[in-house]
Scaffold this active site. Structure first.
Site, PDB file in Angstrom:
ATOM      1  N   LYS A   1       0.839  -1.214   0.000  1.00  0.00           N
ATOM      2  CA  LYS A   1       0.000   0.000   0.000  1.00  0.00           C
ATOM      3  C   LYS A   1       0.871   1.260   0.000  1.00  0.00           C
ATOM      4  O   LYS A   1       0.616   2.197  -0.728  1.00  0.00           O
ATOM      5  CB  LYS A   1      -0.904   0.049   1.241  1.00  0.00           C
ATOM      6  CG  LYS A   1      -1.912  -1.065   1.344  1.00  0.00           C
ATOM      7  CD  LYS A   1      -2.884  -0.827   2.492  1.00  0.00           C
ATOM      8  CE  LYS A   1      -2.250  -0.837   3.874  1.00  0.00           C
ATOM      9  NZ  LYS A   1      -1.678  -2.135   4.271  1.00  0.00           N
TER      10      LYS A   1
ATOM     11  N   ARG B   1      -9.414   1.423   8.755  1.00  0.00           N
ATOM     12  CA  ARG B   1      -9.027   0.036   8.990  1.00  0.00           C
ATOM     13  C   ARG B   1     -10.150  -0.766   9.629  1.00  0.00           C
ATOM     14  O   ARG B   1      -9.939  -1.901  10.033  1.00  0.00           O
ATOM     15  CB  ARG B   1      -7.829   0.033   9.931  1.00  0.00           C
ATOM     16  CG  ARG B   1      -6.563  -0.594   9.329  1.00  0.00           C
ATOM     17  CD  ARG B   1      -5.488  -0.439  10.356  1.00  0.00           C
ATOM     18  NE  ARG B   1      -4.321  -1.214  10.151  1.00  0.00           N
ATOM     19  CZ  ARG B   1      -3.211  -0.785   9.565  1.00  0.00           C
ATOM     20  NH1 ARG B   1      -3.169   0.403   9.018  1.00  0.00           N
ATOM     21  NH2 ARG B   1      -2.145  -1.557   9.523  1.00  0.00           N
TER      22      ARG B   1
ATOM     23  N   ARG C   1      11.182  -3.013  11.640  1.00  0.00           N
ATOM     24  CA  ARG C   1      10.140  -2.552  12.568  1.00  0.00           C
ATOM     25  C   ARG C   1       9.838  -3.657  13.566  1.00  0.00           C
ATOM     26  O   ARG C   1       9.781  -4.822  13.187  1.00  0.00           O
ATOM     27  CB  ARG C   1       8.871  -2.221  11.777  1.00  0.00           C
ATOM     28  CG  ARG C   1       8.905  -0.855  11.158  1.00  0.00           C
ATOM     29  CD  ARG C   1       7.771  -0.642  10.178  1.00  0.00           C
ATOM     30  NE  ARG C   1       6.468  -1.133  10.636  1.00  0.00           N
ATOM     31  CZ  ARG C   1       5.349  -1.022   9.911  1.00  0.00           C
ATOM     32  NH1 ARG C   1       5.382  -0.448   8.729  1.00  0.00           N
ATOM     33  NH2 ARG C   1       4.209  -1.487  10.362  1.00  0.00           N
TER      34      ARG C   1
ATOM     35  N   ARG D   1      -1.128  -9.220  13.171  1.00  0.00           N
ATOM     36  CA  ARG D   1      -1.644  -8.141  12.308  1.00  0.00           C
ATOM     37  C   ARG D   1      -2.533  -8.716  11.207  1.00  0.00           C
ATOM     38  O   ARG D   1      -3.518  -8.090  10.822  1.00  0.00           O
ATOM     39  CB  ARG D   1      -0.477  -7.330  11.727  1.00  0.00           C
ATOM     40  CG  ARG D   1       0.201  -6.480  12.802  1.00  0.00           C
ATOM     41  CD  ARG D   1       1.575  -6.006  12.380  1.00  0.00           C
ATOM     42  NE  ARG D   1       1.547  -5.073  11.275  1.00  0.00           N
ATOM     43  CZ  ARG D   1       2.605  -4.809  10.491  1.00  0.00           C
ATOM     44  NH1 ARG D   1       3.746  -5.427  10.715  1.00  0.00           N
ATOM     45  NH2 ARG D   1       2.497  -3.940   9.532  1.00  0.00           N
TER      46      ARG D   1
HETATM   47  P1  AMP Z   1       0.963   0.154   9.151  1.00  0.00           P
HETATM   48  O1  AMP Z   1       2.232   0.907   8.978  1.00  0.00           O
HETATM   49  O2  AMP Z   1      -0.175   0.725   8.336  1.00  0.00           O
HETATM   50  O3  AMP Z   1       1.126  -1.324   8.957  1.00  0.00           O
HETATM   51  O4  AMP Z   1       0.509   0.359  10.674  1.00  0.00           O
HETATM   52  C1  AMP Z   1       1.309  -0.065  11.751  1.00  0.00           C
HETATM   53  C2  AMP Z   1       0.499  -0.125  13.024  1.00  0.00           C
HETATM   54  O5  AMP Z   1      -0.038   1.168  13.314  1.00  0.00           O
HETATM   55  C3  AMP Z   1      -0.725  -1.036  12.964  1.00  0.00           C
HETATM   56  O6  AMP Z   1      -0.397  -2.401  13.224  1.00  0.00           O
HETATM   57  C4  AMP Z   1      -1.601  -0.429  14.054  1.00  0.00           C
HETATM   58  O7  AMP Z   1      -1.120  -0.765  15.345  1.00  0.00           O
HETATM   59  C5  AMP Z   1      -1.345   1.063  13.870  1.00  0.00           C
HETATM   60  N1  AMP Z   1      -2.292   1.656  12.915  1.00  0.00           N
HETATM   61  C6  AMP Z   1      -2.021   2.172  11.670  1.00  0.00           C
HETATM   62  N2  AMP Z   1      -3.127   2.642  11.096  1.00  0.00           N
HETATM   63  C7  AMP Z   1      -4.137   2.428  11.974  1.00  0.00           C
HETATM   64  C8  AMP Z   1      -5.549   2.673  11.956  1.00  0.00           C
HETATM   65  N3  AMP Z   1      -6.151   3.235  10.904  1.00  0.00           N
HETATM   66  N4  AMP Z   1      -6.262   2.330  13.048  1.00  0.00           N
HETATM   67  C9  AMP Z   1      -5.686   1.761  14.121  1.00  0.00           C
HETATM   68  N5  AMP Z   1      -4.380   1.476  14.204  1.00  0.00           N
HETATM   69  C10 AMP Z   1      -3.599   1.807  13.138  1.00  0.00           C
END
Ligand code: AMP
Length: 225
Positions: free
Chosen positions: A13, A88, A160, A171
């Site tokens: 993404k 999400r 990360r 996740r």
């Molecule tokens: P990502 O970089 O999009 O994979 O996000 C990493 C982490 O950030 C996720 O596993 C969640 O803990 C948190 N996170 C990111 N976007 C959201 C969202 N829209 N709602 C809730 N938690 C989020």
């Protein structure tokens, strides 16, 4: 151009959103990046979000909505936005509808990037992220020119914490339970486009542009004028 990108962690993404934002001159609004910046800067919101992120759980809506709201306000005056990682869940999608309605705008399309779980584990376990600019690499599929160093900004690359295999599995579970229902939600709204996320980033971008069809041409024409 106002787009939402959906897909499991590691679907690409971020890569696709960056390419689209550049092409359309839109803002790239990535909730995960915004949260990681808040964690790095140790803001009160970042401190609260960290424990959820470390275990691969969703950060509570009130925190995420606050961040997104701020960034949509700064993006709204420009050429739209590409939302990456938000919404999400159905409750976040409904909150987004309210936010956009209040601003008199709406989403043009929702692009779901489809990638099987087995491919995701492979991708994420080799993923390395730049601490400074957030650029992403893969130790085998897309290594940086110099090991451990970002091609873009010479920042340090790291894995990360939430990219560890167990957390990735968590996740993926969260994705299946909370985020996947959004596909049906946006399909019903007539906004959903699904693309196959296995392939080179350029090929996937082509599929997305083809799916945007008319809108893509409209933006091009507006730019020519
Ligand atoms: P990502 O970089 O999009 O994979 O996000 C990493 C982490 O950030 C996720 O596993 C969640 O803990 C948190 N996170 C990111 N976007 C959201 C969202 N829209 N709602 C809730 N938690 C989020």
């Amino acid at each position: 151009m106002r787009l939402v990108l959906l897909g499991p962690p590691g679907a690409g993404k971020g890569t696709q959103a960056r390419m689209l934002a550049e092409r359309f001159g839109a803002a790239h609004v990535a909730s995960g990046d915004l949260l990681r910046t808040a964690v790095k800067e140790k803001t009160p919101l970042g401190l609260e979000a960290k424990s959820y992120m470390d275990r691969g759980a969703l950060v509570p809506d009130e925190l995420v909505l606050k961040l997104i709201q701020e960034h949509l306000d700064s993006a709204n005056g420009g050429r739209g936005f590409i939302l990456d990682g938000f919404p999400r869940s159905v409750s976040q999608a409904e909150a987004l509808n309210r936010m956009l309605k209040g601003r008199g705008v709406s989403i043009d399309k929702v692009i779901a990037i489809i990638v099987p779980d087995s491919e995701i584990i492979k991708r994420i376990s080799g993923r390395r992220t730049c601490r400074n600019c957030g650029a992403m690499y893969h130790v085998i599929f897309d290594p940086p020119r110099n090991p451990g160093i970002c091609n873009e900004c010479n920042g340090e690359l790291y894995q990360r914490e939430d990219d560890a295999e167990d957390t990735v599995r968590m996740r993926l579970e969260v994705y299946a339970a909370e985020t996947k229902p959004l596909l049906e939600y946006y399909r019903r709204a007539g906004l959903l486009v699904e693309v196959n996320g296995v392939g080179r980033p350029e090929e996937i971008q082509e599929q997305i542009l083809a799916a945007l069809g008319g809108e893509n041409a409209k933006v091009r024409d507006a730019r020519i004028k």
